[in-house]
Design a protein around this motif. Structure first.
Motif, PDB file in Angstrom:
ATOM      1  N   THR A   1       0.857  -1.184   0.000  1.00  0.00           N
ATOM      2  CA  THR A   1       0.000   0.000   0.000  1.00  0.00           C
ATOM      3  C   THR A   1       0.888   1.226   0.000  1.00  0.00           C
ATOM      4  O   THR A   1       2.059   1.176   0.424  1.00  0.00           O
ATOM      5  N   GLY A   2       0.355   2.334  -0.474  1.00  0.00           N
ATOM      6  CA  GLY A   2       1.152   3.548  -0.472  1.00  0.00           C
ATOM      7  C   GLY A   2       0.419   4.697  -1.130  1.00  0.00           C
ATOM      8  O   GLY A   2      -0.745   4.590  -1.510  1.00  0.00           O
ATOM      9  N   THR A   3       1.144   5.795  -1.253  1.00  0.00           N
ATOM     10  CA  THR A   3       0.625   7.007  -1.878  1.00  0.00           C
ATOM     11  C   THR A   3       1.102   7.085  -3.318  1.00  0.00           C
ATOM     12  O   THR A   3       2.275   6.837  -3.603  1.00  0.00           O
ATOM     13  N   LEU A   4       0.194   7.418  -4.210  1.00  0.00           N
ATOM     14  CA  LEU A   4       0.532   7.550  -5.624  1.00  0.00           C
ATOM     15  C   LEU A   4       0.403   9.004  -6.057  1.00  0.00           C
ATOM     16  O   LEU A   4      -0.600   9.653  -5.782  1.00  0.00           O
ATOM     17  N   ARG A   5       1.429   9.474  -6.744  1.00  0.00           N
ATOM     18  CA  ARG A   5       1.383  10.789  -7.380  1.00  0.00           C
ATOM     19  C   ARG A   5       1.722  10.606  -8.845  1.00  0.00           C
ATOM     20  O   ARG A   5       2.726   9.982  -9.180  1.00  0.00           O
ATOM     21  N   TRP A   6       0.885  11.155  -9.696  1.00  0.00           N
ATOM     22  CA  TRP A   6       1.056  10.974 -11.143  1.00  0.00           C
ATOM     23  C   TRP A   6       0.912  12.332 -11.807  1.00  0.00           C
ATOM     24  O   TRP A   6      -0.076  13.042 -11.599  1.00  0.00           O
TER      25      TRP A   6
END
Length: 202
Positions: free
Chosen positions: A65-70
């Motif tokens: 799990t984690g944070t996504l930045r696109w």
């Protein structure tokens, strides 16, 4: 008596005027398919966008799990996936011809696609080339669409494409667009659960 006659005349005049008023046409029925076609055209004109969300990845024997930045600017993209509790991060930068992968304490590696890099380095692969479109609620161009369904508002509800089953569990208003807020993706080897907290159109 005179007042009664005037009242009758008044009623007749009103009835005549009402009869001369053209009938209003009922509004046309809402057509999700027509709305969907217009929505596709508008979304494909977007030059760039940014999103921030929470991504859960469930592989055959592992889960993350984690944070996504696109960040997407034309054909160029920057993807940063950060695991919680200092477990590490994965950074992808590139375009359709060349992609670089960076992980902490290792030299960057480069290949012709993000899918190949992730498969070699991590053992699982995000469908980056398709995700660029799927995240907007669009089919990816150049790939056959096996099936799709729309919600009552002409937005994608489900999509089967490129070996993936994509489901849209919510949308949010961003300027004049309706963009996905929750996207689930499944194939036989990988499950992705993405909740998008913030969109920014550029």
């Amino acid at each position: 008596m005179r007042q009664a006659k005037l009242s009758i005349i008044g009623v007749l005049i009103i009835a005549l005027l009402a009869g001369c008023t053209p009938l209003r046409k009922p509004p046309p029925p809402f057509d999700p398919e027509h709305t969907w076609q217009k929505r596709q055209l508008a979304l494909r004109k977007l030059g760039g966008w940014k999103l921030k969300g929470r991504l859960a990845i469930d592989a055959i024997q592992e889960a993350w799990t984690g944070t996504l930045r696109w960040v997407q600017k034309g054909d160029k993209f920057e993807i940063l996936w950060i695991s919680p509790l200092g477990q590490g991060s994965v950074e992808l930068r590139g375009n359709p011809e060349r992609v670089t992968l960076r992980v902490p304490k290792e030299a960057p590696i480069t290949a012709e696609s993000a899918e190949k890099l992730l498969g070699i380095r991590l053992g699982w692969s995000l469908p980056v080339s398709g995700l660029r479109y799927w995240l907007l609620g669009l089919p990816a161009p150049g790939l056959p669409v096996l099936s799709r369904s729309l919600d009552p508002f002409g937005r994608l509800h489900s999509l089967s494409q490129g070996g993936w089953q994509i489901r849209y569990l919510g949308y949010q208003s961003v300027k004049n667009y309706q963009l996905p807020g929750k996207v689930f993706l499944d194939n036989p080897k990988l499950r992705l659960r993405l909740v998008i907290d913030r969109w920014h159109l550029v």
